[in-house]
Every structure is written in C-alpha cells, then in structure tokens.
Write an enzyme that holds these catalytic residues in place. Structure first.
Site, mmCIF file in Angstrom:
data_model
loop_
_atom_site.group_PDB
_atom_site.id
_atom_site.type_symbol
_atom_site.label_atom_id
_atom_site.label_comp_id
_atom_site.label_asym_id
_atom_site.label_seq_id
_atom_site.Cartn_x
_atom_site.Cartn_y
_atom_site.Cartn_z
ATOM 1 N N ASN A 55 84.756 11.331 109.089
ATOM 2 C CA ASN A 55 84.136 9.980 109.087
ATOM 3 C C ASN A 55 83.089 10.084 108.093
ATOM 4 O O ASN A 55 81.673 9.947 107.804
ATOM 5 C CB ASN A 55 83.099 10.857 109.948
ATOM 6 C CG ASN A 55 83.519 10.365 111.265
ATOM 7 O OD1 ASN A 55 83.852 8.795 112.435
ATOM 8 N ND2 ASN A 55 83.473 11.283 112.347
ATOM 9 N N HIS A 141 75.481 8.557 122.042
ATOM 10 C CA HIS A 141 76.872 9.787 121.816
ATOM 11 C C HIS A 141 76.612 10.411 122.937
ATOM 12 O O HIS A 141 75.437 10.713 123.097
ATOM 13 C CB HIS A 141 76.365 9.597 120.810
ATOM 14 C CG HIS A 141 77.671 10.771 120.080
ATOM 15 N ND1 HIS A 141 77.008 12.283 119.650
ATOM 16 C CD2 HIS A 141 78.240 10.734 119.520
ATOM 17 C CE1 HIS A 141 77.465 12.581 119.254
ATOM 18 N NE2 HIS A 141 78.475 11.958 119.320
ATOM 19 N N GLU A 185 72.158 3.524 118.977
ATOM 20 C CA GLU A 185 72.762 3.764 118.365
ATOM 21 C C GLU A 185 72.195 2.478 116.988
ATOM 22 O O GLU A 185 72.538 1.478 118.117
ATOM 23 C CB GLU A 185 74.273 4.376 118.283
ATOM 24 C CG GLU A 185 74.131 5.797 119.468
ATOM 25 C CD GLU A 185 75.964 6.090 119.484
ATOM 26 O OE1 GLU A 185 76.472 5.102 118.422
ATOM 27 O OE2 GLU A 185 76.133 6.560 119.912
ATOM 28 N N SER A 189 79.701 4.657 117.737
ATOM 29 C CA SER A 189 80.451 5.294 117.049
ATOM 30 C C SER A 189 82.032 5.279 117.544
ATOM 31 O O SER A 189 83.030 5.917 116.590
ATOM 32 C CB SER A 189 79.960 7.081 117.105
ATOM 33 O OG SER A 189 80.108 7.250 119.094
ATOM 34 N N ASP A 214 69.648 6.107 116.197
ATOM 35 C CA ASP A 214 71.049 6.791 115.786
ATOM 36 C C ASP A 214 71.794 6.114 114.753
ATOM 37 O O ASP A 214 72.639 5.604 115.979
ATOM 38 C CB ASP A 214 71.338 7.554 117.695
ATOM 39 C CG ASP A 214 72.661 8.715 116.438
ATOM 40 O OD1 ASP A 214 73.036 8.457 115.612
ATOM 41 O OD2 ASP A 214 73.030 9.596 117.684
ATOM 42 N N HIS A 217 76.536 6.335 111.954
ATOM 43 C CA HIS A 217 77.336 5.702 111.724
ATOM 44 C C HIS A 217 77.318 4.996 110.533
ATOM 45 O O HIS A 217 77.583 3.907 109.995
ATOM 46 C CB HIS A 217 78.527 5.034 112.595
ATOM 47 C CG HIS A 217 79.498 6.265 113.191
ATOM 48 N ND1 HIS A 217 80.010 6.945 112.775
ATOM 49 C CD2 HIS A 217 78.880 6.299 114.239
ATOM 50 C CE1 HIS A 217 80.021 7.895 113.405
ATOM 51 N NE2 HIS A 217 79.661 7.883 114.858
ATOM 52 N N LYS A 245 78.645 13.057 107.543
ATOM 53 C CA LYS A 245 79.464 11.605 107.708
ATOM 54 C C LYS A 245 79.438 11.263 106.828
ATOM 55 O O LYS A 245 80.377 12.263 105.564
ATOM 56 C CB LYS A 245 79.131 10.742 109.022
ATOM 57 C CG LYS A 245 79.824 11.945 110.616
ATOM 58 C CD LYS A 245 79.373 10.934 111.699
ATOM 59 C CE LYS A 245 79.810 11.841 112.682
ATOM 60 N NZ LYS A 245 79.267 11.415 114.235
#
Ligand SMILES: *Cc1c(COP(=O)(O)O)cnc(C)c1O
Length: 389
Positions: A55, A141, A185, A189, A214, A217, A245
């Site tokens: 990541n 997640h 998110e 992810s 969140d 990514h 990440k």
C-alpha cells in the site's frame, strides 16, 4: 496440569483443531518474512519478486528525504515516545503533523493515533453513546466494524454502496435515536471502488446525521493527494486517514472541527491509553506530506498505472490504484498467486474473512514506484495464466 484426560482439552488441542479447520477451507495464513527493496522489489524465501501488494502507493516508505527525516528524528529524539501523548509522550513533531494534516484536509484540527486501526476502533466510541446509532457500509474495513461495535451505540450495516437501502434505514430508524453517524470508506480497500460520497452527504444532511469517511486508500493518491472526499467536493464531519499507506510511515489520524477533535483527543480510549507514535514516524510523515504537496503529478501515477493494467487485462476502469481480480474459491486465488510468483510477481491472494465468502481474489495495488513496462509485463502474465487455467 496440561493433562488432557484430567483437565479437559488443552488450549494447545483447541488451537490445533481451529487451525486444522482453517486449513481445510484453504484459509491458513502465515507471515512470510519479506525484505522490501527499492522499486517495490521484495526478497522472499530466496526469491526476488516485483510486488503489487504493497500500500506504499507513492514509494515514499523508501524515499531518501522521508528516510533521512526519520533517521534525524531518531538521533535527536530517540526511538520511542515514552508515554501516552496525554502524559509525557506528546512530542512537538506530533502537533506539527496534526496541524499540517488539518491544513491539507481543509479541516480545523486533526488527532494522531498509533495506527489507522487504532483511530477507527477509538473514534466511534468517543463520539457515539447509548441512545445513538451508527450506520455502516457492510464492506467497511474490519476496524470500522470493530470500532462501531466497541462504542455503546446501536450498529446497523447497509449493503455496500446501496444508497436506497441506507435511505430506507434512515427513514425507519432515525427518529428512535439521538445522534446518527454514517460511516463508510472513501475508497474500498479490497475492491478499489469509491463510496457515493455526494449521495451519502445529502442523506446525512436530510436526516441530520454525521458522516465519517475512512480514506486510507484515497489519501495521498486522489484529489491531488488530499483524498477522495476532497475530490468529490463534499465534507465529512470525521475525515479519517492513515500515515501507513501513501505516506509510507505508520500512524493514523482523524481530521475534524476543533472541538470534535478535542473530544476525540480527550476521550478516545485508543488515543488516551496507548503510547504516542515514535517521533520519527511523525517526522517521516511530515516529509512525505511535503513530497505530496510539492508534486501532484506523483500522486496521479498510481491510478494511471492501474488504468493501464486494467485496460490491458480487459477489466473495468479502476477508480483507484486498487484493482481486484475476483476468482471465487480461496484455492483458485492461491493458485494464481503461486503461478505469478513463478513469473517473478508478488500479488498476495486475499481470502475470507477479509473479503466475503466466495469472493477470494488477487488484489493488485499500483504505485508511483512501478514503471509502465513492469505493469504491462504483469498484465500479460495475468492474461496468459488465465487463458491457460
Ligand atoms: C489499512 C486500513 C486501515 C488501517 O490502517 P493502518 O494504519 O494500517 O492501521 C483502516 N482502514 C482501511 C480502509 C484500511 O485499508
């Protein structure tokens, strides 16, 4: 003690049985010692492989300036923070990073955590209580699920990215609760798709709910590095991200209004009762943020490479640097992982419970440290292995 006949089954026997059950389903996991090198090359069990499973989207974990900043901080400030930030572990580098993160996210303040995981397990409980409700995208997640359940609020999940289902839940449940938090998110992810952020924002406004996104990514790779929420032009009351990440360091954060951040700082158990980040991790993240702010082209490369790969393999156009190839059974994902390793590529199979049953996959993640030629070689290897399968 330890005699099975007298004391009942030992803990060892219990572990053996559980591990056997996992193995029978193709779900054993192991830590395989891996030495990461420059350019996403890794040394693993005597082999050199090109990794598409990190990541480290911008290659900043090995960036010279980032590493030098961390090394200097270790020399000046030592290896660890020494205590909780609320005791004596609150290093000035932590505060400098919080201010820079808040500024970069366009928020009033930010709070650092030891990891993104710790942020997500602590923040819901700091904000939500007995008479409150958390509505969570089902594919969020593991740590968001856990954080929601650790809070004293009621928790309901809605099907992934299903705005109509969320709206129905709000219509049915809203009146029974004092506060409602919608959590999702920004970039998922394991699927690489994005949340319908504008629709979530509109629903939150219509039903007087708050939004927590969140963006582990999206941060550093979308919206010129400011993240998916910024790119979507919406506002989330709680903007969560990780330093682990795209920033190549370790740590997590939430950005929020000043008093919200202060409530989190004072009451999130995973902030109060744990040691502060090593100052060197904050120094590394500050240097990484400098890189990102001064080089928006760098932040665009991972998505461009993901698109190059997907087009060559014939997959739908990616919305992020994460590209899943869903294979179904865990054994199928493990077999393709092994075949790609023989071609010199490391793409780790992702299996339940990380992803839903029946959706074991290879998860490709692309980085600015990859070059186009390597991405095309990977795509051709995937194509020919899939034709042979
Ligand atoms: C990786 C990840 C986290 C946890 O972040 P860490 O800093 O690695 O603990 C949280 N949420 C999502 C969506 C993630 O992918």
């Amino acid at each position: 003690m330890g005699n099975e006949d007298e004391a009942g089954p030992s803990l060892r026997r219990h572990a053996i049985e559980r591990l056997r059950a996992l193995a029978a389903r193709g779900l054993s996991r192991a830590v395989r010692p891996t030495l990461r090198q420059d350019g996403h090359r890794v040394l693993r069990e005597g082999r050199e492989l090109l990794s598409f499973s990190d990541n480290d989207y911008l290659g900043l974990s090995r960036d010279k300036a980032v590493c030098a900043a961390a090394a200097l901080a270790v020399r000046r400030h030592g290896a660890g923070a020494g205590a909780s930030r609320l005791v004596t572990g609150g290093h000035p580098l932590h505060r400098a990073l919080e201010e820079r993160l808040a500024d970069w996210k366009g928020m009033e303040d930010a709070v650092l955590f030891g990891s993104g995981y710790l942020a997500n397990i602590g923040v819901p409980g700091a904000l939500m209580g007995d008479s409150d409700l958390i509505l969570l995208d089902a594919l969020s997640h593991a740590c968001l699920h856990q954080g929601a359940h650790l809070s004293r609020a009621a928790v309901l999940t809605f099907p992934h990215n299903d705005v109509a289902a969320l709206e129905a839940l709000l219509a049915r449940e809203r009146a029974a609760y004092r506060h409602v938090l919608i959590a999702s998110e920004g970039v998922f992810s394991m699927d690489g798709d994005r949340a319908p952020l504008a629709a979530l924002r509109a629903l939150a406004d219509r039903h007087q709910a708050w939004l927590m996104i969140d963006d582990a990514h999206g941060f550093g790779v979308l919206g010129d590095g400011r993240g998916s929420v910024h790119e979507a032009g919406v506002r989330a009351e709680i903007a969560m991200g990780t330093l682990s990440k795209a920033l190549g360091s370790v740590g997590g954060f939430v950005a929020a209004d000043r008093e919200v951040a202060d409530l989190v700082r004072q009451t999130a158990r995973s902030h109060v009762y744990t040691t502060g980040l090593p100052p060197s991790a904050a120094a590394a993240a500050l240097a990484a943020l400098d890189r990102i702010r001064s080089d928006p082209d760098l932040t665009r490369r991972p998505l461009a490479l993901a698109r190059l790969f997907a087009a060559r393999v014939g997959l739908a156009e990616p919305q992020s640097p994460v590209v899943p190839l869903v294979l179904g059974r865990p054994e199928a994902a493990l077999a393709l992982q092994a075949a790609l390793e023989d071609e010199g590529f490391l793409v780790v199979a992702i299996r339940p419970p990380t992803v839903p049953e029946g959706t074991a996959r290879l998860r490709f993640s692309f980085s600015a440290a990859h070059c186009e030629a390597d991405v095309l070689r990977l795509a051709d290897a995937v194509l020919s292995l899939r034709q042979a399968a």
